[in-house]
Design a protein around this motif. Structure first.
Motif, PDB file in Angstrom:
ATOM      1  N   VAL A   1      28.555  43.658  32.717  1.00 36.07           N
ATOM      2  CA  VAL A   1      27.379  44.028  31.939  1.00 36.07           C
ATOM      3  C   VAL A   1      27.759  45.073  31.124  1.00 36.07           C
ATOM      4  CG1 VAL A   1      24.650  44.194  30.892  1.00 36.07           C
ATOM      5  CG2 VAL A   1      25.387  42.356  32.580  1.00 36.07           C
ATOM      6  N   ASP A   2      27.743  45.846  29.814  1.00 32.20           N
ATOM      7  CA  ASP A   2      27.275  47.255  29.399  1.00 32.20           C
ATOM      8  C   ASP A   2      26.530  47.722  28.951  1.00 32.20           C
ATOM      9  OD1 ASP A   2      28.045  48.942  28.065  1.00 32.20           O
ATOM     10  OD2 ASP A   2      29.324  48.867  26.388  1.00 32.20           O
TER      11      ASP A   2
ATOM     12  N   ALA B   1      28.586  39.429  42.261  1.00 28.30           N
ATOM     13  CA  ALA B   1      29.051  40.721  42.273  1.00 28.30           C
ATOM     14  C   ALA B   1      28.500  41.098  40.636  1.00 28.30           C
ATOM     15  CB  ALA B   1      30.228  41.346  42.806  1.00 28.30           C
ATOM     16  N   LEU B   2      27.364  42.440  40.587  1.00 24.18           N
ATOM     17  CA  LEU B   2      26.830  43.036  39.143  1.00 24.18           C
ATOM     18  C   LEU B   2      28.611  44.245  39.220  1.00 24.18           C
ATOM     19  CD1 LEU B   2      25.905  42.660  36.387  1.00 24.18           C
ATOM     20  CD2 LEU B   2      23.859  43.625  37.869  1.00 24.18           C
ATOM     21  N   LEU B   3      29.189  44.370  37.657  1.00 21.34           N
ATOM     22  CA  LEU B   3      29.430  45.490  37.285  1.00 21.34           C
ATOM     23  C   LEU B   3      28.844  45.801  35.941  1.00 21.34           C
ATOM     24  CD1 LEU B   3      33.179  45.234  38.182  1.00 21.34           C
ATOM     25  CD2 LEU B   3      31.207  45.489  39.997  1.00 21.34           C
TER      26      LEU B   3
ATOM     27  N   HIS C   1      35.509  49.739  30.909  1.00 21.35           N
ATOM     28  CA  HIS C   1      35.909  49.381  29.711  1.00 21.35           C
ATOM     29  C   HIS C   1      37.000  47.869  29.282  1.00 21.35           C
ATOM     30  CE1 HIS C   1      38.627  52.307  30.517  1.00 21.35           C
ATOM     31  NE2 HIS C   1      39.264  52.274  29.032  1.00 21.35           N
ATOM     32  N   MET C   2      37.540  47.978  30.349  1.00 19.39           N
ATOM     33  CA  MET C   2      38.310  46.840  29.951  1.00 19.39           C
ATOM     34  C   MET C   2      37.772  45.700  30.396  1.00 19.39           C
ATOM     35  SD  MET C   2      41.403  48.841  31.557  1.00 19.39           S
ATOM     36  CE  MET C   2      43.130  47.281  31.477  1.00 19.39           C
ATOM     37  N   LEU C   3      36.602  45.206  30.816  1.00 21.82           N
ATOM     38  CA  LEU C   3      36.175  44.482  31.453  1.00 21.82           C
ATOM     39  C   LEU C   3      35.804  43.480  29.850  1.00 21.82           C
ATOM     40  CD1 LEU C   3      34.651  45.138  34.645  1.00 21.82           C
ATOM     41  CD2 LEU C   3      37.189  43.471  34.515  1.00 21.82           C
ATOM     42  N   ASN C   4      35.444  42.093  29.519  1.00 28.02           N
ATOM     43  CA  ASN C   4      34.411  41.167  28.978  1.00 28.02           C
ATOM     44  C   ASN C   4      33.269  41.029  29.455  1.00 28.02           C
ATOM     45  OD1 ASN C   4      33.714  39.412  26.693  1.00 28.02           O
ATOM     46  ND2 ASN C   4      36.090  39.855  26.015  1.00 28.02           N
TER      47      ASN C   4
END
Length: 204
Positions: A83-84, A109-111, A172-175
């Motif tokens: 989650v951004d 897991a939550l990033l 930032h490379m995750l979606n």
């Protein structure tokens, strides 16, 4: 089965003497012990157990809590949600976004990407959403999940069985719409409240 390089996203900061550490923590020091002229290369590395990308074990804030070496590996290898939060400055907006992902959290897991260096500013209200949703591990890009003297958020999470990983890189490379599998591999340090980790996400 062999994974392709593009399916693995390294979420770990490089450990070097240039690594930024939490204010007051000891810096990273790398000393050469021997060189090839001595027959082999060997270094001595000195750093905090909570430097760079690292795991917080329950022992970090809880009396009688587990140290790093006591944490089962299955708690460190699990499905992952990203989650951004970096564009959200209001607490109510952050809370609403987390609540909106509530059904995605159970046993995962939550990033969280916050774009903050020192503190991810996680609130007790946000923690309640995570705990109720069944999150097993919380990872943030900042050096700490919070900036407070009493470490109430650390205590909330760790006393509820939610492990903490701080100082993640490359979020930032995750979606947010992509599914991942997270691997967190800490050094097996006996009697330590934290440990540097090699963390990476695998695209499913």
């Amino acid at each position: 089965m062999q994974l392709e390089a593009k399916s693995i996203i390294d979420l770990t900061q490089t450990i070097s003497e240039n690594l930024q550490v939490y204010p007051g923590d000891p810096p990273v020091e790398v000393h050469t012990v021997s060189t090839l002229e001595d027959g082999f290369v060997l270094e001595r590395v000195c750093m905090s157990s909570h430097g760079g990308t690292h795991l917080d074990a329950p022992w970090h804030v809880l009396k009688g809590g587990a140290d790093v070496s006591s944490i089962a590996l299955e708690r460190l290898i699990l499905p992952c949600v990203y989650v951004d939060m970096s564009a959200l400055s209001k607490k109510e907006d952050r809370l609403a976004k987390l609540t909106g992902r509530f059904t995605d959290l159970k046993d995962k897991a939550l990033l969280l990407s916050t774009n903050e260096k020192l503190s991810a500013n996680i609130t007790p209200e946000e923690v309640e959403v995570l705990i109720t949703g069944g999150v097993k591990l919380l990872g943030v890009d900042a050096m700490s999940v919070e900036h407070s003297d009493d470490l109430v958020v650390h205590r909330q999470l760790l006393s509820s069985g939610v492990l903490i990983v701080e100082g993640l890189a490359n979020l930032h490379m995750l979606n947010e719409k992509q599914e991942y599998f997270l691997v967190v591999a800490p050094l097996k340090l006996e009697g330590c409240s934290g440990a540097p980790v090699r963390a990476f996400a695998i695209t499913l």
